[in-house]
Design a protein around this motif. Sequence first.
Motif, short mmCIF file in Angstrom:
data_model
loop_
_atom_site.label_atom_id
_atom_site.label_comp_id
_atom_site.label_asym_id
_atom_site.label_seq_id
_atom_site.Cartn_x
_atom_site.Cartn_y
_atom_site.Cartn_z
N ASP A 141 0.87 -1.19 0.00
CA ASP A 141 0.00 0.00 0.00
C ASP A 141 0.90 1.23 0.00
O ASP A 141 1.92 1.25 0.69
N ASP A 142 0.53 2.26 -0.76
CA ASP A 142 1.35 3.47 -0.79
C ASP A 142 1.05 4.39 0.39
O ASP A 142 1.76 5.36 0.61
N GLU A 143 0.00 4.08 1.17
CA GLU A 143 -0.32 4.85 2.37
C GLU A 143 0.17 4.11 3.61
O GLU A 143 -0.29 3.00 3.91
N VAL A 144 1.13 4.71 4.32
CA VAL A 144 1.71 4.07 5.50
C VAL A 144 0.65 3.80 6.57
O VAL A 144 0.70 2.78 7.27
N SER A 145 -0.33 4.67 6.67
CA SER A 145 -1.39 4.49 7.68
C SER A 145 -2.17 3.21 7.43
O SER A 145 -2.57 2.51 8.38
N ASN A 146 -2.39 2.86 6.16
CA ASN A 146 -3.08 1.60 5.84
C ASN A 146 -2.23 0.39 6.19
O ASN A 146 -2.74 -0.62 6.67
N ILE A 147 -0.94 0.50 5.94
CA ILE A 147 -0.02 -0.59 6.31
C ILE A 147 -0.03 -0.80 7.81
O ILE A 147 -0.08 -1.94 8.30
N GLU A 148 0.00 0.29 8.55
CA GLU A 148 -0.01 0.19 10.02
C GLU A 148 -1.30 -0.44 10.52
O GLU A 148 -1.29 -1.26 11.45
N LEU A 149 -2.42 -0.09 9.91
CA LEU A 149 -3.71 -0.64 10.32
C LEU A 149 -3.78 -2.14 10.04
O LEU A 149 -4.20 -2.92 10.91
N LEU A 150 -3.34 -2.56 8.86
CA LEU A 150 -3.36 -3.98 8.52
C LEU A 150 -2.36 -4.76 9.37
O LEU A 150 -2.65 -5.88 9.82
N GLU A 207 -0.62 -8.89 12.99
CA GLU A 207 0.71 -9.24 13.48
C GLU A 207 0.71 -10.22 14.65
O GLU A 207 1.74 -10.86 14.91
N ASP A 208 -0.41 -10.37 15.36
CA ASP A 208 -0.43 -11.33 16.46
C ASP A 208 -0.33 -12.77 15.96
O ASP A 208 0.17 -13.64 16.67
N ASP A 209 -0.81 -13.02 14.75
CA ASP A 209 -0.85 -14.39 14.23
C ASP A 209 0.07 -14.63 13.05
O ASP A 209 0.30 -15.79 12.66
N ILE A 213 4.64 -10.10 9.31
CA ILE A 213 4.23 -9.05 8.36
C ILE A 213 5.46 -8.40 7.72
O ILE A 213 6.41 -8.03 8.41
N CYS A 214 5.44 -8.28 6.40
CA CYS A 214 6.41 -7.43 5.71
C CYS A 214 5.60 -6.51 4.78
O CYS A 214 4.43 -6.77 4.51
N PHE A 215 6.20 -5.42 4.34
CA PHE A 215 5.41 -4.45 3.59
C PHE A 215 6.22 -3.78 2.49
O PHE A 215 7.45 -3.74 2.52
N ALA A 216 5.48 -3.27 1.51
CA ALA A 216 6.07 -2.51 0.42
C ALA A 216 5.14 -1.34 0.11
O ALA A 216 3.92 -1.45 0.29
N THR A 217 5.69 -0.23 -0.36
CA THR A 217 4.89 0.96 -0.63
C THR A 217 4.76 1.27 -2.12
O THR A 217 4.24 2.31 -2.50
N SER A 218 5.25 0.37 -2.96
CA SER A 218 5.10 0.55 -4.41
C SER A 218 5.02 -0.82 -5.07
O SER A 218 5.43 -1.83 -4.49
N GLY A 219 4.52 -0.85 -6.30
CA GLY A 219 4.42 -2.10 -7.02
C GLY A 219 5.76 -2.73 -7.31
O GLY A 219 5.96 -3.94 -7.15
N PRO A 260 -10.86 -4.72 10.91
CA PRO A 260 -9.89 -5.72 11.39
C PRO A 260 -10.47 -7.12 11.53
O PRO A 260 -9.81 -8.11 11.19
N VAL A 261 -11.71 -7.20 12.00
CA VAL A 261 -12.33 -8.52 12.19
C VAL A 261 -12.49 -9.23 10.85
O VAL A 261 -12.18 -10.43 10.71
N ILE A 262 -12.96 -8.53 9.85
CA ILE A 262 -13.17 -9.13 8.53
C ILE A 262 -11.86 -9.50 7.87
O ILE A 262 -11.72 -10.60 7.31
#
Length: 314
Positions: free
Chosen positions: A11-20, A25-27, A30-36, A110-112
Amino acid sequence: MSKRAVILVVDDEVSNIELLSAALEDDHEICFATSGEEALELARSVLPDLILLDVLMPGMDGYAVCQQIKADALLADVPVIFTTALGEQEAEVKGLELGAVDYVAKPISPVIVRARVRNHIEMKRMRDQLAELAVTDALTGLGNRRRLEQALQQEAGRLARSTADLSIIMLDIDFFKQFNDTYGHIAGDRCIIMVAATLNRAVRRAADLAARYGGEEFACVLPNTSHEEAMAIAHNIRDRVLALSIPHEGSTAAPYVTVSVGVATATCAPGIDPVSWIKAADDQLYQAKARGRNNVEGRVFLEAEMRNTWSEAA
């Protein structure tokens, strides 16, 4: 305890990455990228179990990323879930047609997202188990010929990007027909199982593969392995099999079961067919047999030789 699944969040929005990440992360790892572009590079490096992919990103959008993922043999089986604020049915259909398995609408619940990720991870694990059975030799538990060919294709392609060495070992149980004729097929199966177990112990690195190529013939794929290292492994295998002291009255090589071993090493380069390594190692195995069996033969092949080897094999 089962290994935690790896989720790649794109996701290019860091706030969305943080939310996901907070939701998962409990289960999961997680790794992340901000561009294709970054996502594709990271995916090939970590081989995630699932990818959460934003549709609307600057530059390469989620659809283009998904298309490249599904076209990559290394990543094609990784499930992709699109995350998007788009509510149009056409957008959802387009993503599913490109190979995505699901959609999660923004704003994220988050639940979904936890439930959907959990379900798709479980389905992937079941598919992986079935796929593993399909490439496993039932008698020995080693990889079968199909698994060997998959590993060789994958490693040759991966190592070609860094022009690294790939070594292949081919080995054959000497005079195995005579062994079966003398001791029977049940004893023959037991002999194959013992040789396979010895081979598995001699090939220890996680990236290496030991496989039953067919009948009494076995093979090893050794990525990033120099010729000297591969020859040392081959001699170790030969010595370990001889040390089993399995009686073999029908052999002229030794009073016990022995193996002949061929080793081929070459630097990977784009355009060399992976089958070339099998052909080259098989030629060395033939030399080992011609020189009395219970023997190891091998050499380094140049790029031009590997291309010629494939031309001859074809």
